[in-house]
Design an enzyme around this catalytic site. Structure first.
Site, mmCIF file in Angstrom:
data_model
loop_
_atom_site.group_PDB
_atom_site.id
_atom_site.type_symbol
_atom_site.label_atom_id
_atom_site.label_comp_id
_atom_site.label_asym_id
_atom_site.label_seq_id
_atom_site.Cartn_x
_atom_site.Cartn_y
_atom_site.Cartn_z
ATOM 1 N N ASN A 107 61.256 -51.191 -54.290
ATOM 2 C CA ASN A 107 60.080 -51.837 -53.654
ATOM 3 C C ASN A 107 59.218 -51.026 -52.725
ATOM 4 O O ASN A 107 60.064 -50.333 -52.159
ATOM 5 C CB ASN A 107 60.672 -53.314 -53.294
ATOM 6 C CG ASN A 107 59.244 -54.035 -52.380
ATOM 7 O OD1 ASN A 107 58.417 -54.211 -52.903
ATOM 8 N ND2 ASN A 107 59.641 -54.472 -51.081
ATOM 9 N N HIS A 109 57.173 -51.133 -49.042
ATOM 10 C CA HIS A 109 57.080 -51.940 -47.824
ATOM 11 C C HIS A 109 56.294 -51.290 -46.869
ATOM 12 O O HIS A 109 56.541 -50.067 -46.494
ATOM 13 C CB HIS A 109 58.295 -52.501 -47.210
ATOM 14 C CG HIS A 109 58.031 -53.624 -46.299
ATOM 15 N ND1 HIS A 109 57.613 -54.865 -46.495
ATOM 16 C CD2 HIS A 109 58.080 -53.364 -44.913
ATOM 17 C CE1 HIS A 109 57.510 -55.555 -45.660
ATOM 18 N NE2 HIS A 109 57.917 -54.527 -44.693
ATOM 19 N N SER A 136 57.869 -47.653 -46.493
ATOM 20 C CA SER A 136 59.243 -47.415 -46.889
ATOM 21 C C SER A 136 59.384 -47.829 -48.401
ATOM 22 O O SER A 136 58.741 -48.529 -48.876
ATOM 23 C CB SER A 136 60.340 -48.162 -46.425
ATOM 24 O OG SER A 136 60.245 -48.053 -44.668
ATOM 25 N N ASP A 145 63.300 -57.244 -48.411
ATOM 26 C CA ASP A 145 63.107 -55.948 -47.871
ATOM 27 C C ASP A 145 64.403 -55.390 -47.153
ATOM 28 O O ASP A 145 64.473 -54.540 -46.058
ATOM 29 C CB ASP A 145 62.068 -56.024 -46.647
ATOM 30 C CG ASP A 145 60.865 -56.737 -47.187
ATOM 31 O OD1 ASP A 145 60.399 -56.427 -48.429
ATOM 32 O OD2 ASP A 145 60.172 -57.315 -46.343
HETATM 33 C C1 GRF Z 1 51.450 -53.208 -50.201
HETATM 34 O O1 GRF Z 1 50.954 -53.059 -48.815
HETATM 35 C C2 GRF Z 1 52.599 -53.250 -50.387
HETATM 36 O O2 GRF Z 1 53.361 -52.297 -49.400
HETATM 37 C C3 GRF Z 1 53.245 -54.648 -50.122
HETATM 38 O O3 GRF Z 1 52.006 -55.208 -50.721
HETATM 39 C C4 GRF Z 1 50.917 -54.687 -50.563
HETATM 40 C C5 GRF Z 1 50.260 -54.598 -52.080
HETATM 41 O O4 GRF Z 1 49.176 -54.070 -52.195
HETATM 42 N N1 GRF Z 1 54.570 -54.839 -50.622
HETATM 43 P P1 GRF Z 1 48.362 -53.608 -53.715
HETATM 44 O O5 GRF Z 1 48.327 -54.986 -54.276
HETATM 45 O O6 GRF Z 1 49.149 -52.721 -54.414
HETATM 46 O O7 GRF Z 1 46.830 -53.272 -53.135
#
Ligand code: GRF
Length: 185
Positions: A107, A109, A136, A145
């Site tokens: 994932n 984050h 991260s 997370d």
């Molecule tokens: C990103 O900031 C990611 O880190 C978080 O959700 C957001 C998704 O953005 N988990 P996108 O849909 O890829 O533009």
């Protein structure tokens, strides 16, 4: 060639960055599936535009979370997916999916974990007055997370605009996700 599935719930900018990198050969892998849990999410249109198979499964159409995840595991198994990349997938991964794919799900984050877990990390860090932000990438386990960190990248931001900060975070995310997938595969 390794096979990647990407799970997303929203706009899908990370999905598109990874998918485009696979299509251009920057990542030597193929995105064989985009799974989305929200009908109408922007990421679905991006998948269609890039010619990537989109599977939209809404949890509310299933009797339970495990039934929902059984259907996902079935799709991943059928496509022989090697790596699952969560990219704005706004759901905690449950036991069914973890039992089948733990160690192969990562994932991204938008904070320097373990700081600012949760769905509003950028806003929370900005409002806290943080001066060094970051991104991260971690293995997914049953904690939100919470899995072991694979990669992080930090940058300074002392401006006034949360929007500008978000743009910077996304740019760092896209680069770091591509680099990290390349290392993992
Ligand atoms: C990103 O900031 C990611 O880190 C978080 O959700 C957001 C998704 O953005 N988990 P996108 O849909 O890829 O533009």
């Amino acid at each position: 060639m390794k096979k990647i599935a990407i799970f997303a719930s929203g706009g899908g900018s990370n999905f598109e960055a990874i998918a485009a990198a696979c299509l251009s050969g920057e990542i030597e892998a193929e995105v064989v599936l985009m799974l989305c849990d929200k009908a109408g999410a922007g990421v679905i249109e991006r998948a269609e535009r890039l010619g990537i198979k989109a599977l939209v499964l809404e949890p509310k159409s299933f009797g339970s979370k495990s039934e929902y995840e059984e259907r996902i595991v079935e799709a991943l198994d059928a496509l022989q997916v090697d790596l699952v990349c969560l990219a704005g997938y706004m759901r905690i991964v449950g036991d069914t999916l973890l039992q089948a794919y733990e160690g192969r799900i990562i994932n991204i984050h938008p904070s320097l974990l373990p700081a600012f877990k949760g769905a509003t990390a950028i806003k929370d860090a900005f409002e806290y007055g943080v001066k060094v932000f970051g991104v991260s990438i971690h293995y997914v386990n049953k904690e939100l997370d919470g899995g072991k960190i694979i990669a992080q990248r930090a940058f300074s931001y002392e401006g006034e605009s949360q929007e500008e900060l978000e743009t910077k975070v996304h740019a760092v995310e896209h680069k770091l996700y591509i680099e990290t997938i390349n290392k993992l595969i």
